[in-house]
Design a protein around this motif. Structure first.
Motif, PDB file in Angstrom:
ATOM      1  N   LYS A  33       0.839  -1.206   0.000  1.00 36.94           N
ATOM      2  CA  LYS A  33       0.000   0.000   0.000  1.00 36.94           C
ATOM      3  C   LYS A  33       0.866   1.245   0.000  1.00 36.94           C
ATOM      4  O   LYS A  33       0.621   2.200  -0.733  1.00 36.94           O
ATOM      5  N   ALA A  36       2.495   1.648  -3.292  1.00 38.42           N
ATOM      6  CA  ALA A  36       1.547   2.136  -4.299  1.00 38.42           C
ATOM      7  C   ALA A  36       1.408   3.646  -4.192  1.00 38.42           C
ATOM      8  O   ALA A  36       1.371   4.356  -5.198  1.00 38.42           O
ATOM      9  N   GLY A  37       1.325   4.126  -2.970  1.00 42.35           N
ATOM     10  CA  GLY A  37       1.229   5.567  -2.753  1.00 42.35           C
ATOM     11  C   GLY A  37       2.476   6.274  -3.257  1.00 42.35           C
ATOM     12  O   GLY A  37       2.407   7.335  -3.891  1.00 42.35           O
ATOM     13  N   GLY A  40       2.559   6.281  -7.059  1.00 40.23           N
ATOM     14  CA  GLY A  40       1.608   7.265  -7.579  1.00 40.23           C
ATOM     15  C   GLY A  40       2.205   8.659  -7.510  1.00 40.23           C
ATOM     16  O   GLY A  40       2.210   9.412  -8.490  1.00 40.23           O
ATOM     17  N   HIS A  41       2.766   8.949  -6.364  1.00 39.62           N
ATOM     18  CA  HIS A  41       3.385  10.256  -6.148  1.00 39.62           C
ATOM     19  C   HIS A  41       4.499  10.513  -7.161  1.00 39.62           C
ATOM     20  O   HIS A  41       4.568  11.581  -7.768  1.00 39.62           O
ATOM     21  N   THR A  43       5.072   9.166 -10.087  1.00 42.06           N
ATOM     22  CA  THR A  43       4.590   9.316 -11.455  1.00 42.06           C
ATOM     23  C   THR A  43       4.030  10.714 -11.659  1.00 42.06           C
ATOM     24  O   THR A  43       4.322  11.371 -12.661  1.00 42.06           O
ATOM     25  N   ARG A  44       3.236  11.166 -10.708  1.00 43.71           N
ATOM     26  CA  ARG A  44       2.636  12.498 -10.844  1.00 43.71           C
ATOM     27  C   ARG A  44       3.702  13.583 -10.801  1.00 43.71           C
ATOM     28  O   ARG A  44       3.643  14.566 -11.531  1.00 43.71           O
ATOM     29  N   LEU A  47       5.414  13.846 -14.117  1.00 42.60           N
ATOM     30  CA  LEU A  47       4.605  14.412 -15.186  1.00 42.60           C
ATOM     31  C   LEU A  47       4.388  15.898 -14.993  1.00 42.60           C
ATOM     32  O   LEU A  47       4.110  16.610 -15.936  1.00 42.60           O
ATOM     33  N   LYS A  48       4.525  16.362 -13.796  1.00 40.86           N
ATOM     34  CA  LYS A  48       4.191  17.754 -13.499  1.00 40.86           C
ATOM     35  C   LYS A  48       5.121  18.776 -14.128  1.00 40.86           C
ATOM     36  O   LYS A  48       4.695  19.560 -14.931  1.00 40.86           O
ATOM     37  N   VAL A  58       7.747   2.719 -19.651  1.00 37.55           N
ATOM     38  CA  VAL A  58       7.444   1.988 -18.433  1.00 37.55           C
ATOM     39  C   VAL A  58       7.681   0.510 -18.635  1.00 37.55           C
ATOM     40  O   VAL A  58       7.464  -0.034 -19.706  1.00 37.55           O
TER      41      VAL A  58
ATOM     42  N   ASP B  78       0.458   3.535 -14.817  1.00 40.13           N
ATOM     43  CA  ASP B  78       0.967   4.903 -14.800  1.00 40.13           C
ATOM     44  C   ASP B  78      -0.085   5.925 -15.206  1.00 40.13           C
ATOM     45  O   ASP B  78      -0.095   7.044 -14.700  1.00 40.13           O
ATOM     46  N   ARG B  81      -2.048   6.502 -12.209  1.00 33.84           N
ATOM     47  CA  ARG B  81      -1.294   7.327 -11.253  1.00 33.84           C
ATOM     48  C   ARG B  81      -1.314   8.779 -11.694  1.00 33.84           C
ATOM     49  O   ARG B  81      -1.462   9.689 -10.878  1.00 33.84           O
ATOM     50  N   ALA B  82      -1.158   8.979 -12.988  1.00 31.76           N
ATOM     51  CA  ALA B  82      -1.193  10.350 -13.502  1.00 31.76           C
ATOM     52  C   ALA B  82      -2.520  11.008 -13.182  1.00 31.76           C
ATOM     53  O   ALA B  82      -2.610  12.216 -12.971  1.00 31.76           O
ATOM     54  N   GLY B  84      -4.198  10.613 -10.517  1.00 34.78           N
ATOM     55  CA  GLY B  84      -4.390  10.793  -9.088  1.00 34.78           C
ATOM     56  C   GLY B  84      -4.639   9.535  -8.289  1.00 34.78           C
ATOM     57  O   GLY B  84      -4.865   9.598  -7.077  1.00 34.78           O
ATOM     58  N   GLN B  85      -4.624   8.392  -8.933  1.00 38.23           N
ATOM     59  CA  GLN B  85      -4.859   7.145  -8.204  1.00 38.23           C
ATOM     60  C   GLN B  85      -3.550   6.507  -7.784  1.00 38.23           C
ATOM     61  O   GLN B  85      -2.490   6.846  -8.307  1.00 38.23           O
ATOM     62  N   ASN B  86      -3.652   5.590  -6.839  1.00 35.33           N
ATOM     63  CA  ASN B  86      -2.472   4.872  -6.349  1.00 35.33           C
ATOM     64  C   ASN B  86      -2.709   3.371  -6.368  1.00 35.33           C
ATOM     65  O   ASN B  86      -2.701   2.719  -5.320  1.00 35.33           O
ATOM     66  N   PRO B  87      -2.912   2.809  -7.544  1.00 34.82           N
ATOM     67  CA  PRO B  87      -3.171   1.375  -7.580  1.00 34.82           C
ATOM     68  C   PRO B  87      -1.908   0.581  -7.276  1.00 34.82           C
ATOM     69  O   PRO B  87      -0.802   1.018  -7.590  1.00 34.82           O
ATOM     70  N   LYS B 127      -8.473   2.000  -0.482  1.00 34.93           N
ATOM     71  CA  LYS B 127      -7.579   3.131  -0.685  1.00 34.93           C
ATOM     72  C   LYS B 127      -6.993   3.647   0.620  1.00 34.93           C
ATOM     73  O   LYS B 127      -7.676   3.781   1.625  1.00 34.93           O
ATOM     74  N   ALA B 128      -5.717   3.935   0.552  1.00 36.61           N
ATOM     75  CA  ALA B 128      -5.010   4.367   1.748  1.00 36.61           C
ATOM     76  C   ALA B 128      -5.038   5.890   1.862  1.00 36.61           C
ATOM     77  O   ALA B 128      -4.914   6.597   0.885  1.00 36.61           O
ATOM     78  N   ILE B 192       4.353  13.241   0.156  1.00 33.21           N
ATOM     79  CA  ILE B 192       3.899  12.258  -0.822  1.00 33.21           C
ATOM     80  C   ILE B 192       2.490  12.577  -1.281  1.00 33.21           C
ATOM     81  O   ILE B 192       2.157  12.483  -2.470  1.00 33.21           O
ATOM     82  N   VAL B 195       1.276  15.621  -4.026  1.00 35.76           N
ATOM     83  CA  VAL B 195       1.307  15.562  -5.490  1.00 35.76           C
ATOM     84  C   VAL B 195       0.410  14.415  -5.962  1.00 35.76           C
ATOM     85  O   VAL B 195       0.527  13.328  -5.437  1.00 35.76           O
TER      86      VAL B 195
END
Lengths: 70, 195
Positions: A33, A36-37, A40-41, A43-44, A47-48, A58, B78, B81-82, B84-87, B127-128, B192, B195
């Motif tokens: 978990k 995953a967080g 996600g962070h 990747t974003r 891209l920013k 990837v 990806d 994730r872009a 806004g998700q965190n799978p 979801k966390a 974390i 973003v």
């Protein structure tokens, strides 16, 4: 437990730092978990700044290869 | 390696988490299901607004490097994730029907096929939130002072769960460790989640 013999290939400091619950499903689930967080962070974040550039290279696991300077 | 003590000590982390998100991690299962059965995507009701769909379509298009209005399986995580998700990688693999490694690299999915997958992730009860991350990291806070050793965190990230590579970990941890190599994990999690 000093590592005097040659069989101790793992660096001592790793075991001293912690006992990692490698087989604990809950620990692994919690770790997944968190990871995953983190992914996600990251990747974003990538891209920013470049804002809508080419999609990243990837891998199967979602690793991003062409990482830019952080 | 022979464990010095039972690997049960850190288990407490999952129990006392009164997290806002449903604490799915608190359910003590004997072992996680290996490869979960594929999901029936056609049963998922896509509930996005027209504006949202346009945003998603735009993000999707950015990842289409072939120009066929599709993206490869191995890009799906990806894109999510872009957006806004965190799978977890496992969740995505399941949504894709547990494809082989070859499939991941070669098979492609069009935007309409992607939407129910995204919906599934958005609907996911696992979801966390902030508390979940903090609780997860608190396990490694030996001194109970709000910090964890960067070195420990790196080892955990690379050996447990969905292992991260050294490059990923370096990218993640850049600037997070203080001069003693410690990480204030609440600040870390805030960062974390920003973003």
């Amino acid at each position: 437990m000093d590592c005097h013999n040659e069989e101790c290939s793992r660096p001592q400091e790793e075991e001293d730092i912690m006992d990692i619950p490698l087989d604990d499903p809950e620990a692994n689930r919690a770790a997944a978990k968190i990871q995953a967080g983190f992914r996600g962070h990251m990747t974003r974040k990538k891209l920013k700044p470049e804002d809508k550039t080419e999609g990243e290279e990837v891998s199967i696991t979602g690793d991003v290869f062409n990482r830019s300077v952080v | 390696m022979a464990p010095k003590k039972d690997a049960k000590a850190p288990a407490k982390k999952a129990e006392p988490a009164p997290a806002p998100a449903p604490a799915a991690a608190a359910a003590p299962e004997p072992a996680p299901a290996p490869a979960a059965p594929a999901i029936d995507l056609s049963a998922i009701k896509v509930e996005f607004s027209a504006d949202q769909i346009e945003d998603y379509r735009e993000a999707f298009g950015l990842f289409d490097r072939v120009g066929d209005n599709k993206v490869a399986f191995n890009q799906i995580a990806d894109i999510m994730r872009a957006l806004g998700q965190n799978p977890t990688n496992k969740e995505v693999t399941k949504l894709l029907g547990n494809p082989s490694a070859d499939d991941m690299a070669s098979k492609r999915v069009e935007f309409e096929g992607f939407l129910p997958m995204l919906q599934a992730i958005i609907n996911s009860p696992n979801k966390a939130g902030f508390e979940d991350y903090v609780e997860g990291l608190r396990v490694f806070d030996k001194e109970g002072n709000g910090t964890v050793m960067g070195a420990e965190l790196r080892i955990v990230l690379s050996t447990l769960g969905e292992k991260m590579t050294e490059a990923e970990i370096d990218a993640l941890m850049t600037g997070q460790e203080d001069e003693n190599g410690c990480v204030n994990y609440e600040a870390f999690v805030k960062h974390i989640m920003s973003v």
